[in-house]
Design a protein around this motif. Structure first.
Motif, PDB file in Angstrom:
ATOM      1  N   ARG A 173       0.808  -1.214   0.000  1.00  7.92           N
ATOM      2  CA  ARG A 173       0.000   0.000   0.000  1.00  7.92           C
ATOM      3  C   ARG A 173       0.844   1.268   0.000  1.00  7.92           C
ATOM      4  O   ARG A 173       0.304   2.367   0.127  1.00  7.92           O
ATOM      5  CB  ARG A 173      -0.914   0.008   1.226  1.00  7.92           C
ATOM      6  N   THR A 190       1.909   3.396   8.734  1.00  8.75           N
ATOM      7  CA  THR A 190       0.595   2.774   8.886  1.00  8.75           C
ATOM      8  C   THR A 190      -0.511   3.763   8.529  1.00  8.75           C
ATOM      9  O   THR A 190      -1.477   3.421   7.823  1.00  8.75           O
ATOM     10  CB  THR A 190       0.401   2.278  10.324  1.00  8.75           C
ATOM     11  N   ALA A 191      -0.367   4.990   9.002  1.00  6.20           N
ATOM     12  CA  ALA A 191      -1.361   6.022   8.677  1.00  6.20           C
ATOM     13  C   ALA A 191      -1.364   6.314   7.180  1.00  6.20           C
ATOM     14  O   ALA A 191      -2.430   6.481   6.568  1.00  6.20           O
ATOM     15  CB  ALA A 191      -1.062   7.286   9.472  1.00  6.20           C
ATOM     16  N   LEU A 192      -0.186   6.370   6.581  1.00  8.78           N
ATOM     17  CA  LEU A 192      -0.082   6.636   5.147  1.00  8.78           C
ATOM     18  C   LEU A 192      -0.704   5.509   4.337  1.00  8.78           C
ATOM     19  O   LEU A 192      -1.421   5.746   3.356  1.00  8.78           O
ATOM     20  CB  LEU A 192       1.389   6.815   4.762  1.00  8.78           C
ATOM     21  N   GLY A 210      -3.049   3.630   5.273  1.00 10.65           N
ATOM     22  CA  GLY A 210      -4.487   3.653   5.467  1.00 10.65           C
ATOM     23  C   GLY A 210      -5.217   4.558   4.496  1.00 10.65           C
ATOM     24  O   GLY A 210      -6.439   4.446   4.327  1.00 10.65           O
ATOM     25  N   ARG A 211      -4.492   5.437   3.836  1.00 12.83           N
ATOM     26  CA  ARG A 211      -5.101   6.341   2.857  1.00 12.83           C
ATOM     27  C   ARG A 211      -5.326   5.673   1.517  1.00 12.83           C
ATOM     28  O   ARG A 211      -5.903   6.256   0.612  1.00 12.83           O
ATOM     29  CB  ARG A 211      -4.216   7.574   2.684  1.00 12.83           C
ATOM     30  N   GLY A 212      -4.815   4.411   1.401  1.00 14.15           N
ATOM     31  CA  GLY A 212      -5.056   3.662   0.170  1.00 14.15           C
ATOM     32  C   GLY A 212      -3.781   3.393  -0.571  1.00 14.15           C
ATOM     33  O   GLY A 212      -2.708   3.912  -0.270  1.00 14.15           O
ATOM     34  N   ARG A 213      -3.911   2.548  -1.589  1.00 12.71           N
ATOM     35  CA  ARG A 213      -2.760   2.172  -2.414  1.00 12.71           C
ATOM     36  C   ARG A 213      -2.308   3.358  -3.262  1.00 12.71           C
ATOM     37  O   ARG A 213      -3.122   4.165  -3.709  1.00 12.71           O
ATOM     38  CB  ARG A 213      -3.117   1.006  -3.347  1.00 12.71           C
TER      39      ARG A 213
END
Length: 514
Positions: free
Chosen positions: A132, A505-507, A509-512
């Motif tokens: 991701r 992890t936060a990055l 979570g914003r998507g691929r």
């Protein structure tokens, strides 16, 4: 006119949780290759057995094992792969216990399984995040996870760096090891894991950029370490230090005397005191000889003198008289057996100055989990100013806790008591603390390997208890240490790795990435 069948188009499907970008780049069709994947697991596990911080470690095995296990994890489904990685680390932990002759009991087994679970987390983080993130960010997930996990092991577990630290596998590579003077031992784990991440990236999609970035980082670390070694002071004031263990004859006689009584603490004095006194007299005589030969500091090992609680003042007085008579700094290790029970026993180190004054009585702060029951000390590392620099002191297992060893000192004394199968590896691990702290470190090990290190990790002297009838180590030790970056900033690098992992992890979570 014949109606021709129309072409049927299957609706697009989403990749399953077990299919990643890494898998696609390898196979081209989103399919893993089971034969290759399952070969990676035993090969990686086998390499891990020789990178556990034991007596059979091979430095290259640490680098190879992470490459193979990370490849396996990336080619596997998320949770099944994690379980296999957990199993691999559990096998390695049990292997370390066996090769180190620690003994398998419920506490040790539970600890091994728990540590293996923690060591699995970086693989799981990489597996969940790498697909991701853009390549540059994805390459950092695994090394940041490894460094953060190694650090957290020392925070949440009672094992410190005794197990689970990759830095100890690189013992002897001094240019590389100098990085711990900045990052602590976590920097070595980061570099080894970064290598694994980079190799896997090249394995999936060859690109010169990834390889060059890692090569630049590694060369910077090694060249800077080499420069630190080369530009260090060529000459410095030194002091002669002697490490003394009692002779085999008196220790064997003491062991036999103890075997004849059910409880050392409550046994009649006539049954145990003669053997105890013989050991102390042997140490005092050897101390006198080494002082006459020029030693200014003499160190006895942990539990060099074993005494009943009522007899402790007599034993300490004899040592004070010898320090005064010989005009030396004398550190003695004393095990006090209390009639109130093992939890009231004391494992002490006393530093006596040339006037016979006891500068400190330090109680062991880190008893070995599962085998030492006495109440630990407060963990405050004592330091004394002397004509030979600032002298500090811990006992044995404390040297497996880098945070505790961050002490402004010139010479660190580490009386210890190991056993044949683990003595050498444990002393090598303690040597890393010298580089981290910039001080010389003297580890006098009863029934193990004793060694003296300078602040750059050079071995100044070394002796093995099991190769001689009397273990005496003599070293000329620098009296001035240096203040390292790690000493000033502590575990900042480890916390940055943890923060990096959270940010990734936060990055993710914003998507691929597109």
């Amino acid at each position: 006119m014949t109606n021709l069948p129309t072409e049927q188009h299957a609706p697009p499907t989403r990749p399953s949780s077990g299919t990643t970008a890494a898998t696609k780049s390898l196979d081209g069709k989103g399919r893993s290759r089971p034969a290759t994947r399952w070969a990676l697991l035993p090969l990686g596990t086998g390499a891990t057995l020789f990178a556990v911080g034991g007596r059979w470690d091979i430095a290259a095995a640490a680098w190879i094992s992470l490459v193979l296990l990370l490849r396996f994890a990336r080619l596997s489904r998320v949770w099944s792969g994690a379980l296999w990685i957990w199993s691999a680390h559990a096998v390695a932990a049990v292997f370390w216990v066996q090769e180190s002759a620690i003994g398998l009991d419920p506490v040790v087994v539970a600890g091994a399984v728990a540590l293996a679970a923690l060591q699995t987390l970086p693989f799981l983080a990489d597996r969940l995040l790498a697909g991701r993130l853009r390549p540059g960010a994805a390459a950092l997930a695994f090394p940041a996870g490894v460094a953060a996990t190694e650090f957290l092991i020392t925070v949440v577990s009672p094992f410190g760096t005794a197990y689970g630290s990759l830095a100890v596998t690189q013992y002897g590579d001094l240019p590389l090891l100098q990085v711990v003077s900045v990052t602590g031992p976590w920097g070595i784990g980061f570099l080894i894991a970064y290598f694994a991440s980079t190799v896997n990236r090249l394995w999936e999609r060859p690109t010169w950029r990834s390889g060059l970035v890692y090569l630049a980082v590694l060369l910077t670390v090694v060249l800077a370490g080499g420069a630190r070694l080369a530009l260090g002071p060529a000459t410095a004031p030194t002091v002669r230090i002697a490490g003394i263990s009692p002779g085999r004859t008196v220790t064997d006689a003491q062991r036999a005397a103890f075997a004849r009584v059910p409880d050392i603490a409550t046994a009649p004095a006539a049954q145990v005191e003669p053997a105890m006194t013989a050991v102390e007299n042997d140490l005092l005589a050897a101390t006198r000889r080494e002082a006459a030969a020029g030693a200014k500091i003499v160190v006895w090992p942990e539990e060099a003198v074993r005494t009943q609680e009522s007899h402790e003042p007599v034993a300490v007085t004899a040592a004070r008289d010898e320090a005064r008579r010989s005009g030396i700094y004398l550190e003695i290790g004393v095990r006090v057996h209390s009639p109130a029970g093992p939890t009231h026993d004391k494992d002490e180190a006393l530093l006596i100055d040339p006037h016979g004054k006891v500068l400190w009585t330090y109680q062991k702060a880190h008893p070995i989990p599962g085998s030492e029951q006495f109440t630990p000390g407060d963990g405050r590392v004592p330091v004394a100013d002397t004509p030979y620099g600032r002298i500090a002191n811990v006992i044995c297992y404390a040297a497996d806790f880098p945070a505790m060893m961050r002490t402004r000192a010139d010479i660190m004394l580490v009386p210890s008591h190991d056993w044949k199968e683990y003595g050498s590896a444990h002393t090598e691990k303690a040597g890393l603390r010298a580089v981290e702290g910039g001080y010389s470190l003297i580890r006098q090990d009863a029934e193990g390997v004793s060694a003296a290190y300078d602040g750059e990790g050079h071995v100044l002297a070394s002796t093995d208890y099991f190769t001689t009838g009397r273990q005496i180590m003599v070293a000329y030790v620098p009296t001035h240490g240096v203040t390292t970056v790690y000493d000033r900033i502590g575990d900042t690098f480890a916390w940055l790795c943890l923060a990096c992992l959270l940010a990734l992890t936060a990055l993710a979570g914003r998507g691929r990435p597109s």
